[in-house]
Design a protein around this motif. Structure first.
Motif, mmCIF file in Angstrom:
data_model
loop_
_atom_site.group_PDB
_atom_site.id
_atom_site.type_symbol
_atom_site.label_atom_id
_atom_site.label_comp_id
_atom_site.label_asym_id
_atom_site.label_seq_id
_atom_site.Cartn_x
_atom_site.Cartn_y
_atom_site.Cartn_z
ATOM 1 N N TYR A 92 -21.241 29.145 -12.783
ATOM 2 C CA TYR A 92 -21.703 30.612 -12.790
ATOM 3 C C TYR A 92 -20.391 31.290 -12.679
ATOM 4 O O TYR A 92 -20.469 32.595 -12.666
ATOM 5 N N HIS A 95 -34.280 23.410 -13.168
ATOM 6 C CA HIS A 95 -32.892 23.687 -12.951
ATOM 7 C C HIS A 95 -32.228 23.253 -14.630
ATOM 8 O O HIS A 95 -31.174 23.867 -14.735
ATOM 9 N N THR A 115 -31.411 26.098 -16.687
ATOM 10 C CA THR A 115 -30.270 27.183 -16.002
ATOM 11 C C THR A 115 -28.706 26.770 -16.100
ATOM 12 O O THR A 115 -27.928 27.282 -15.752
ATOM 13 N N LYS A 171 -28.906 33.505 -16.125
ATOM 14 C CA LYS A 171 -29.202 32.165 -15.878
ATOM 15 C C LYS A 171 -28.883 31.857 -14.356
ATOM 16 O O LYS A 171 -29.891 31.148 -13.622
ATOM 17 N N TYR A 217 -31.325 30.578 -11.407
ATOM 18 C CA TYR A 217 -31.094 29.462 -10.656
ATOM 19 C C TYR A 217 -31.699 29.552 -9.346
ATOM 20 O O TYR A 217 -31.993 28.854 -8.383
ATOM 21 N N GLN A 242 -34.107 28.029 -6.991
ATOM 22 C CA GLN A 242 -33.648 27.240 -5.518
ATOM 23 C C GLN A 242 -34.380 27.681 -4.363
ATOM 24 O O GLN A 242 -34.613 26.714 -3.385
ATOM 25 N N GLY A 255 -23.520 19.984 -14.947
ATOM 26 C CA GLY A 255 -25.123 20.214 -14.676
ATOM 27 C C GLY A 255 -26.014 19.165 -15.019
ATOM 28 O O GLY A 255 -26.775 18.809 -14.360
#
Length: 692
Positions: free
Chosen positions: A367, A425, A428, A533, A537, A541, A622
């Motif tokens: 990110y 997840h 994301t 995103k 995330y 989380q 990811g």
């Protein structure tokens, strides 16, 4: 006469009250000192996890080697865990804990020590210049018809840099320091817990355990906060002129003042060890009683004498001890419920440990957040959530008086929810960055199937660029280029962080409708879709942290309640051994190997060898990162179903509710999950060192 007797009685009563106060103060002093040690070990654990990316860059390590450094804590722990478990309770427990805290502090300082012997950090080692010389001259532009050596690093300079490199193996000191931390941390939890259990007032131990659990959360919170602050400071702060540094915390080469945190943590651990050396072995024993402890009047009854004689006889019979140990070990290893639960917790916790070890790197690379932002967000948002989840888990078990089968179902439910959230997840994951020469051709018009050996384009083929360099620039077309030279830039203006490159032929070839074909220093920022995103995330989380913590208490309860009462200690000890060996040591390494496979551009150290990774394929990162966790968690859920059916068969028609006098077991399980080995806490949102 009566007045004198009354006066004597009053004097004796006051004297008795003072003695009681002194005894009470001795226990309270131990509790206060232990609280500081719990804070210190939580602080050190979080600092290592959250600083791992910085350590990678500073010592030019791959993620797999960084995983080995992180696993050093468990290696150290395993070296002394048997000694502490067996001899710890027989020795002076406060002093043993004090020695442990001292060793833990020395380990923290040893981790920071290489910083003072390595010299200045050179973030642009491809050019082998001093940080104060990192100017325009070290950023070659596209100059055609020049000799090839102008834009390339000469072999003579490389050899010279290699000869002067003093930090090649300094990372071993970090590994040794982390091992010392593991050795020192070992006695704090088990000996501290047993001391409280032995000397706390009847029914008060759960209160003290709950207090330690709450106070222990200060350590991780401090750790995340310190990492966030120190990551903003340049690694050589105070040694170099900051105006000469052209990179920012968003640069993949940036290294913050990682060593400061370990220095503070080490000193704090050493200070916290001091009170233990002045505490008595027994807070309620008087000096006179200790002096005559060998006298016969201490043994008040024949029963006590017989018990002591039996104990001494048993200690002398080493053969019986060894035989009894192997028989006990055979007993738990032939217990199907224990073995099934051991395997499924190993799978679950391996997923926790591996994913948390690289969660900061993932957030940074996926990110575009800085190390400071990642530490602050993950720490301040998820740790309170984990605390709330663990409290709620203990409350539910008590409130509804769940049977063992009910506890197993509750644990399975929380694990299933966590598994589902891990699947979410995947949505994301962002697209990989647009990088010319890695994900796109150098002209920026077409994508490439592989980042390896992407051929030069006609816009930079005559520039004589060094493709091994990593000096990223962001073109005003939104594409990142590996260096100004490979972007085809002909000239530059400004200096340091404000440097701008002009007449970039590769930026022009993208068809970008702008006459100013320029680029500025640094990678291009993430697109808005990826930033959105990130918020999704973080929300997922938080829920993942809560559900994982909600079932944290059940791990201890299901381990000790499915074996014979006299085998509880051995069952927990063997459980710890397996989790630490196969989970704590190995999980960071094989997760690190997977992370390394997603690297698209490696740095080159002064000897021409591969260093740390500069940029990852974020999409592949990811998929492998969450995929590995799913691969470990899915068979664990299947084993959970088998485990529940096996428990139903064994306990069918039996009352398996915990008796009232064992209500504090839940509190002890909470503390074990929270602090003693802490992997659970720091995993999905907080994961410090093993949920056993």
């Amino acid at each position: 006469m009566d007045q004198n007797q009354d006066l004597n009685k009053t004097t004796k009563a006051k004297s008795s009250e003072k003695k009681k106060t002194r005894r009470c103060d001795g226990f309270k002093m131990f509790l206060a000192a232990l609280s500081l040690s719990y804070i210190a070990k939580g602080l050190g654990g979080v600092l290592m996890k959250s600083s791992l990316t910085q350590i990678e860059r500073r010592f030019e390590l791959s993620s797999s080697y960084a995983g080995l450094v992180d696993g050093g804590f468990e290696i150290g722990n395993l070296l002394v865990i048997v000694f502490v478990s067996y001899f710890g309770s027989k020795l002076h427990r406060p002093k043993i804990i004090g020695i442990g805290s001292l060793v833990m502090g020395i380990g923290g300082i040893l981790i920071a020590l290489p910083h003072f012997f390595m010299g200045h950090y050179r973030y642009s080692k491809e050019t082998y210049t001093d940080p104060s010389e990192n100017s325009t001259s070290s950023l070659p532009t596209c100059l055609t018809n020049q000799t090839l050596s102008f834009n390339r690093t000469s072999p003579e300079i490389v050899g010279k840099g290699c000869g002067k490199e003093t930090g090649s193996y300094m990372w071993i000191y970090v590994l040794l320091g982390n091992m010392l931390r593991g050795i020192g941390e070992t006695p704090i939890g088990p000996l501290g817990m047993s001391y409280i259990d032995d000397f706390a007032k009847e029914g008060h131990s759960s209160v003290y355990i709950g207090f330690l659990g709450g106070i222990g959360m200060i350590g991780p919170l401090l750790g995340f906060t310190m990492t966030s602050l120190f990551s903003k400071l340049y690694v050589d702060i105070g040694y170099v002129d900051m105006s000469t540094i052209r990179i920012t915390p968003k640069d993949s080469r940036w290294v913050g003042a990682w060593w400061l945190g370990f220095l503070v943590s080490g000193l704090f651990s050493i200070i916290s060890s001091i009170p233990f050396f002045f505490l008595p072995q027994n807070p309620y024993a008087q000096q006179k009683e200790r002096k005559v402890s060998t006298s016969s009047h201490v043994l008040k009854t024949n029963e006590e004498r017989n018990k002591t004689a039996s104990l001494l006889k048993h200690k002398n019979n080493v053969s019986d001890n060894v035989t009894g140990f192997f028989q006990s070990l055979k007993s738990i290893l032939t217990n199907p419920l224990y073995v099934i639960f051991l395997v499924l917790t190993l799978l679950q916790l391996s997923s926790f440990i591996g994913s948390f070890t690289y969660i900061f790197k993932y957030v940074e690379q996926q990110y575009g957040n800085t190390a400071s932002q990642a530490s602050f967000l993950l720490g301040t948002i998820t740790i309170p959530t984990v605390g709330a989840g663990m409290f709620a888990g203990g409350y539910i078990i008590r409130k509804f008086k769940l049977t063992l089968v009910g506890i197993a179902k509750f644990s399975c439910f929380t694990s299933t929810m966590s598994f589902i959230l891990y699947l979410i997840h995947f949505t994301t994951i962002c697209e990989s960055k647009s990088v010319a020469g890695l994900t796109l051709t150098y002209d920026g018009n077409n994508s490439v199937t592989s980042h390896i050996d992407v051929p030069l384009s006609y816009c930079n083929s005559d520039c004589n660029c060094d493709k091994s360099q990593w000096e990223p620039v962001c073109g005003n077309n939104g594409i990142t280029y590996i260096s100004p030279c490979l972007a085809g830039c002909k000239s530059s203006t400004g200096s340091k962080k404000s440097m701008v490159f002009h007449n970039c032929s590769c930026v022009q070839e993208t068809g970008f409708q702008n006459r100013n074909y320029s680029a500025h220093l640094g990678e291009c920022p993430r697109e808005n879709a990826c930033k959105k995103k990130f918020y999704i995330y973080m929300a997922v989380q938080v829920f993942n942290s809560f559900f994982s913590a909600l079932g944290g208490t059940t791990y201890i309860l299901l381990t000790v309640k499915n074996v014979q009462p006299e085998l509880k200690s051995l069952a927990l000890g063997f459980h710890t051994l397996i989790i630490r060996t196969l989970g704590g040591i190995l999980a960071p390494i094989y997760f690190g190997v997977l992370v390394d496979r997603t690297c698209m551009k490696w740095s080159v150290n002064s000897c021409g060898k591969r260093g740390s990774c500069r940029i990852y394929n974020s999409t592949l990162f990811g998929k492998l990162y969450f995929g590995m966790s799913i691969i470990l968690r899915f068979p664990a859920l299947i084993l959970f179903v088998i485990f529940i059916f096996a428990m139903k068969k064994k306990y069918e028609g039996k009352d398996t509710k915990p008796p009232e006098n064992e209500k504090n077991v839940t509190d002890e399980a909470n503390l074990e999950s929270l602090n003693n080995n802490g992997y659970f806490v720091l995993s999905a949102g907080a994961d410090s060192e093993t949920c056993t």
